[in-house]
Design an enzyme around this catalytic site. Structure first.
Site, PDB file in Angstrom:
ATOM      1  N   ASP A 137      12.350  -6.526  -2.457  1.00  0.00           N
ATOM      2  CA  ASP A 137      11.897  -5.989  -1.180  1.00  0.00           C
ATOM      3  C   ASP A 137      12.182  -6.994  -0.075  1.00  0.00           C
ATOM      4  O   ASP A 137      11.834  -8.172  -0.196  1.00  0.00           O
ATOM      5  CB  ASP A 137      10.401  -5.692  -1.247  1.00  0.00           C
ATOM      6  CG  ASP A 137      10.053  -4.822  -2.447  1.00  0.00           C
ATOM      7  OD1 ASP A 137      10.791  -3.853  -2.697  1.00  0.00           O
ATOM      8  OD2 ASP A 137       9.064  -5.122  -3.135  1.00  0.00           O
ATOM      9  N   ASP A 141       2.940   6.257  -5.180  1.00  0.00           N
ATOM     10  CA  ASP A 141       2.243   4.970  -5.159  1.00  0.00           C
ATOM     11  C   ASP A 141       0.757   5.249  -5.348  1.00  0.00           C
ATOM     12  O   ASP A 141       0.202   6.150  -4.706  1.00  0.00           O
ATOM     13  CB  ASP A 141       2.453   4.250  -3.831  1.00  0.00           C
ATOM     14  CG  ASP A 141       3.902   3.840  -3.623  1.00  0.00           C
ATOM     15  OD1 ASP A 141       4.670   3.861  -4.607  1.00  0.00           O
ATOM     16  OD2 ASP A 141       4.272   3.494  -2.486  1.00  0.00           O
TER      17      ASP A 141
END
EC number: 5.3.1.16
Length: 245
Positions: free
Chosen positions: A129, A7
């Site tokens: 998510d 990330d």
């Protein structure tokens, strides 16, 4: 398969705790060297997310993403702030193997369905998510900052008519915590959606987590923090996955 994850915020590898941008840990790693190592070790694809773009699509690190893709070292699935067909085409043209669609799959479902039809199920990954509340899998968007009124199963069902193939599902409460994955979540998903190749994400901290995830039937496990912090080696992770039948 095992999919290492990076990330990126402001060009640097980071991990967030449960998606909280205020709880960020930076890692001093050379991304190019990591990609080269993973290729040598037998990794087939790497997961890359632009967290600046995920939070605000106007802040996408496009030049950085293009630079990383230009290395051509290893196949990469890439996401973060992808909002239109130009974004998808741009990344694919630059060498991305798959493009990850997150918030847009909720905000603009009809358009995303068209993208699946245009590019085919092998080039698009839906990133869904969830926060689990009373057994209901509530979808969150915008870098996990915003709760929606949609539930995980309903969205997968909606896109299944467009030959949806790849779904990356993260239990936000587990992400970046090293507290162990939500095994029941993936067990239920694999049972209910047999045609989807799920990517499990969040919480992997020990090799036995990989064994347990393989037993749920998921096709892929995304691992970020554990590899960055050397909780185990990529060789051991791969061996663990391959040995578990």
């Amino acid at each position: 398969m095992i999919i290492p994850a990076f990330d990126l915020i402001n060009g640097k590898p980071v991990r967030l705790y449960q998606g909280n941008y205020l709880n960020q840990k930076d890692y001093n790693v050379n991304l190019r060297e990591c990609l080269e190592e993973y290729k040598l070790k037998g990794i087939k694809i790497v997961h890359l997310v632009d967290l600046d773009g995920a939070k605000n699509s106007k802040n996408r690190q496009l030049n950085l993403l293009k630079k990383i893709l230009s290395y051509g070292i290893i196949p990469i699935q890439i996401g973060g702030g992808i909002r239109n067909i130009e974004d998808i085409q741009n990344l694919l043209d630059c060498g991305a193997t798959r493009v990850i669609i997150g918030s847009c799959a909720i905000k603009n479902k009809i358009q995303v369905k068209k993208w699946l039809d245009i590019y085919g199920p092998d080039r698009i990954v839906l990133a869904l998510d969830v926060h689990i509340n009373n057994n209901k899998k509530e979808i969150h968007i915008n870098g996990w900052q915003k709760k929606t009124n949609y539930f995980l199963e309903d969205i997968i069902e909606y896109f299944s008519s467009s030959q949806l193939k790849h779904v990356l599902c993260t239990d936000i409460s587990k992400d970046g915590t090293l507290s162990g994955p939500n095994f029941k979540l993936y067990q239920d998903l694999v049972k209910n959606f047999k045609n989807i190749k799920f990517q499990a994400s969040g919480g992997v901290s020990v090799l036995n987590d990989i064994v347990s995830l393989k037993k749920t039937g998921v096709h892929n496990v995304i691992i970020g923090r554990s590899l960055l912090e050397k909780k185990f080696t990529i060789e051991d992770a791969l061996k663990c996955w391959q040995n578990e039948s």
